[in-house]
Design a protein around this motif. Sequence first.
Motif, mmCIF file in Angstrom:
data_model
loop_
_atom_site.group_PDB
_atom_site.id
_atom_site.type_symbol
_atom_site.label_atom_id
_atom_site.label_comp_id
_atom_site.label_asym_id
_atom_site.label_seq_id
_atom_site.Cartn_x
_atom_site.Cartn_y
_atom_site.Cartn_z
ATOM 1 N N ASP A 315 -35.456 -27.691 5.561
ATOM 2 C CA ASP A 315 -34.324 -27.526 4.651
ATOM 3 C C ASP A 315 -34.695 -26.467 3.626
ATOM 4 O O ASP A 315 -35.712 -26.601 2.932
ATOM 5 C CB ASP A 315 -33.995 -28.847 3.939
ATOM 6 C CG ASP A 315 -33.412 -29.875 4.887
ATOM 7 O OD1 ASP A 315 -32.485 -29.520 5.639
ATOM 8 O OD2 ASP A 315 -33.899 -31.032 4.889
ATOM 9 N N ILE A 316 -33.865 -25.426 3.540
ATOM 10 C CA ILE A 316 -34.137 -24.317 2.624
ATOM 11 C C ILE A 316 -32.970 -24.193 1.652
ATOM 12 O O ILE A 316 -31.826 -24.003 2.075
ATOM 13 C CB ILE A 316 -34.323 -22.989 3.387
ATOM 14 C CG1 ILE A 316 -35.429 -23.131 4.443
ATOM 15 C CG2 ILE A 316 -34.655 -21.856 2.422
ATOM 16 C CD1 ILE A 316 -35.548 -21.935 5.368
ATOM 17 N N ASN A 317 -33.266 -24.296 0.363
ATOM 18 C CA ASN A 317 -32.243 -24.180 -0.675
ATOM 19 C C ASN A 317 -32.588 -22.989 -1.568
ATOM 20 O O ASN A 317 -33.699 -22.913 -2.110
ATOM 21 C CB ASN A 317 -32.164 -25.458 -1.513
ATOM 22 C CG ASN A 317 -31.840 -26.680 -0.676
ATOM 23 O OD1 ASN A 317 -30.804 -26.724 -0.022
ATOM 24 N ND2 ASN A 317 -32.729 -27.664 -0.684
ATOM 25 N N ILE A 318 -31.637 -22.071 -1.715
ATOM 26 C CA ILE A 318 -31.844 -20.862 -2.523
ATOM 27 C C ILE A 318 -30.854 -20.874 -3.674
ATOM 28 O O ILE A 318 -29.636 -20.923 -3.453
ATOM 29 C CB ILE A 318 -31.674 -19.579 -1.690
ATOM 30 C CG1 ILE A 318 -32.554 -19.641 -0.439
ATOM 31 C CG2 ILE A 318 -32.013 -18.352 -2.510
ATOM 32 C CD1 ILE A 318 -31.804 -19.670 0.837
ATOM 33 N N ASP A 319 -31.367 -20.840 -4.894
ATOM 34 C CA ASP A 319 -30.544 -20.811 -6.098
ATOM 35 C C ASP A 319 -30.780 -19.511 -6.851
ATOM 36 O O ASP A 319 -31.936 -19.102 -7.071
ATOM 37 C CB ASP A 319 -30.875 -21.997 -7.016
ATOM 38 C CG ASP A 319 -30.501 -23.327 -6.399
ATOM 39 O OD1 ASP A 319 -29.442 -23.379 -5.751
ATOM 40 O OD2 ASP A 319 -31.271 -24.297 -6.563
ATOM 41 N N PHE A 320 -29.688 -18.858 -7.267
ATOM 42 C CA PHE A 320 -29.760 -17.615 -8.038
ATOM 43 C C PHE A 320 -29.243 -17.879 -9.449
ATOM 44 O O PHE A 320 -28.154 -18.429 -9.625
ATOM 45 C CB PHE A 320 -28.907 -16.517 -7.391
ATOM 46 C CG PHE A 320 -29.362 -16.124 -6.028
ATOM 47 C CD1 PHE A 320 -30.284 -15.102 -5.846
ATOM 48 C CD2 PHE A 320 -28.864 -16.770 -4.894
ATOM 49 C CE1 PHE A 320 -30.690 -14.734 -4.571
ATOM 50 C CE2 PHE A 320 -29.274 -16.408 -3.629
ATOM 51 C CZ PHE A 320 -30.189 -15.389 -3.459
ATOM 52 N N SER A 323 -28.914 -13.334 -15.377
ATOM 53 C CA SER A 323 -28.750 -13.022 -16.797
ATOM 54 C C SER A 323 -28.665 -11.508 -16.943
ATOM 55 O O SER A 323 -28.756 -10.768 -15.967
ATOM 56 C CB SER A 323 -29.921 -13.575 -17.613
ATOM 57 O OG SER A 323 -31.118 -12.882 -17.293
ATOM 58 N N GLU A 324 -28.504 -11.047 -18.168
ATOM 59 C CA GLU A 324 -28.386 -9.600 -18.395
ATOM 60 C C GLU A 324 -29.677 -8.874 -18.024
ATOM 61 O O GLU A 324 -29.652 -7.735 -17.571
ATOM 62 C CB GLU A 324 -28.059 -9.320 -19.874
ATOM 63 C CG GLU A 324 -26.707 -9.826 -20.320
ATOM 64 C CD GLU A 324 -25.565 -9.018 -19.727
ATOM 65 O OE1 GLU A 324 -25.826 -7.917 -19.204
ATOM 66 O OE2 GLU A 324 -24.418 -9.492 -19.784
ATOM 67 N N GLU A 325 -30.823 -9.536 -18.218
ATOM 68 C CA GLU A 325 -32.111 -8.874 -17.991
ATOM 69 C C GLU A 325 -32.733 -9.189 -16.641
ATOM 70 O O GLU A 325 -33.422 -8.346 -16.057
ATOM 71 C CB GLU A 325 -33.123 -9.266 -19.088
ATOM 72 C CG GLU A 325 -32.763 -8.817 -20.491
ATOM 73 C CD GLU A 325 -31.731 -9.738 -21.133
ATOM 74 O OE1 GLU A 325 -31.626 -10.904 -20.679
ATOM 75 O OE2 GLU A 325 -31.031 -9.299 -22.060
ATOM 76 N N ASN A 326 -32.506 -10.420 -16.137
ATOM 77 C CA ASN A 326 -33.238 -10.861 -14.961
ATOM 78 C C ASN A 326 -32.350 -11.601 -13.969
ATOM 79 O O ASN A 326 -31.262 -12.057 -14.301
ATOM 80 C CB ASN A 326 -34.400 -11.787 -15.371
ATOM 81 C CG ASN A 326 -35.371 -11.120 -16.315
ATOM 82 O OD1 ASN A 326 -36.001 -10.131 -15.975
ATOM 83 N ND2 ASN A 326 -35.492 -11.663 -17.522
ATOM 84 N N VAL A 327 -32.874 -11.702 -12.764
ATOM 85 C CA VAL A 327 -32.296 -12.569 -11.735
ATOM 86 C C VAL A 327 -33.419 -13.505 -11.284
ATOM 87 O O VAL A 327 -34.420 -13.055 -10.724
ATOM 88 C CB VAL A 327 -31.764 -11.775 -10.536
ATOM 89 C CG1 VAL A 327 -31.290 -12.740 -9.443
ATOM 90 C CG2 VAL A 327 -30.633 -10.854 -10.960
ATOM 91 N N GLN A 328 -33.244 -14.789 -11.571
ATOM 92 C CA GLN A 328 -34.245 -15.764 -11.145
ATOM 93 C C GLN A 328 -33.819 -16.367 -9.813
ATOM 94 O O GLN A 328 -32.691 -16.826 -9.661
ATOM 95 C CB GLN A 328 -34.430 -16.869 -12.183
ATOM 96 C CG GLN A 328 -35.470 -17.909 -11.776
ATOM 97 C CD GLN A 328 -35.766 -18.913 -12.860
ATOM 98 O OE1 GLN A 328 -36.038 -18.533 -13.995
ATOM 99 N NE2 GLN A 328 -35.703 -20.195 -12.529
ATOM 100 N N VAL A 329 -34.733 -16.358 -8.864
ATOM 101 C CA VAL A 329 -34.464 -16.882 -7.530
ATOM 102 C C VAL A 329 -35.395 -18.065 -7.289
ATOM 103 O O VAL A 329 -36.625 -17.906 -7.323
ATOM 104 C CB VAL A 329 -34.684 -15.809 -6.446
ATOM 105 C CG1 VAL A 329 -34.269 -16.348 -5.084
ATOM 106 C CG2 VAL A 329 -33.918 -14.532 -6.778
ATOM 107 N N ASP A 330 -34.817 -19.249 -7.076
ATOM 108 C CA ASP A 330 -35.590 -20.446 -6.754
ATOM 109 C C ASP A 330 -35.390 -20.764 -5.280
ATOM 110 O O ASP A 330 -34.274 -21.045 -4.843
ATOM 111 C CB ASP A 330 -35.140 -21.640 -7.595
ATOM 112 C CG ASP A 330 -35.400 -21.438 -9.086
ATOM 113 O OD1 ASP A 330 -36.182 -20.539 -9.406
ATOM 114 O OD2 ASP A 330 -34.810 -22.175 -9.898
ATOM 115 N N VAL A 331 -36.460 -20.724 -4.527
ATOM 116 C CA VAL A 331 -36.410 -21.055 -3.102
ATOM 117 C C VAL A 331 -37.207 -22.345 -2.899
ATOM 118 O O VAL A 331 -38.436 -22.350 -3.055
ATOM 119 C CB VAL A 331 -36.986 -19.925 -2.233
ATOM 120 C CG1 VAL A 331 -36.881 -20.295 -0.755
ATOM 121 C CG2 VAL A 331 -36.264 -18.612 -2.512
#
Length: 398
Positions: A315-320, A323-331
């Motif tokens: 099971d793979i869950n990707i959350d984006f 923000s104005e400065e960054n893109v946080q990616v949680d896999v």
Amino acid sequence: MKINKNNRFDTDQFEEILIYFITSIHNKNTEEAILWDLAKNCISKLDFKDCVIYLVDSHNKTLIQKAAYGPKNPKDYELYKPVTIAVGKGITGTVALTGTPEIIADTSADPRYILDDEMRFSEICVPIMANGEVLGVIDCEHPEKNYYTNQHLRILKTIASICGIKLNQIRTEKRIKTEQEKLLKIQTEMVALKLKAFQSQMNPHFVFNTLNAIQYFITSDEKVKALNYLSVFSKLIRYYLKNFEKETISLSDEIAMLTWYLRLQKLRYDKRFEYTLNTVSNSTNSDARIPCFILQTLLENIIEFSVFSNKDHADINIDFKISEENVQVDVDFNFKNTHTGKTNYLPEYRKEISKWQDQIRMLNLTKDYNIKKKVALKTKVKKEFAGGQVVLCLPNLI
């Protein structure tokens, strides 16, 4: 050069020495060549009995003898028993520390005096400087007391200044050349890494397996599924070809590409994993831009590891999070128990899969993106690998 009884020099002859020195070192491109030319062809003409030229080793905080004229240079370009002096020690070390020239009329009365090859009663020490930094020291000694005058000091300061300019030029050119070579090496590695990522994405095994799956739907008379997957596959191929040379991509396009890619991989591996993609925006402009192909390479590594390790399901869950400065990616990925009915098998093409962490390292070096990553692994009983979480903080390059 003629010297009168008061140790005064003929100005015209001194100017000739300076002109010769400037002309002589113009085409020299090493520090050693300049310092030996200074000692043998310049200081020697000043009728000094002994001269040693030091360079500062800023790393070890020491002075190293590099060239000499007189007893310390018995022949050719050799030094007799070269010594090292700590910066701040002795008269020479003091001048290297302070950057202030000194004339010592009687060294026997100065406790700082360090005996090298033999005792001499007069000493003159002048720093070689550039941009306020001491690069080295010209140290001259004479057996007579009160030998050196202010005129000697002016002459040596002039010579040291010319030498400092040339040494600084050589060091600057060397530093620029080193930086250019380093940058070229990094750029070459980055191109090779990008090409490797592209090759893994366009790997014949992946392409043929996808086409075989589509063919299966056609022969099974599931034409709608076949057309849908063929459409997704063609979009993915066009995306690769269109964006291969780009350095950044819009997040919306990247998410669309990941959706196509995961759909095809799910088909290819007979639904051995499930996935979700979620996006949360904390900015007014939610369409960020990020570096290309990092995310697919990461997901490819996770999927291929799951299949290669014979996991029953992933099971793979990707959350984006934008923000104005960054893109946080949680896999976040979770594996079920290893399927015992299969044997481990590593196709050759899997060895060629690009490592996503190498891409991040190279992007940080070449583009100064300051991409941050955090990897946490999960284990079950008997230390079996059960999944993990990867958090990436990518710059918003919009």
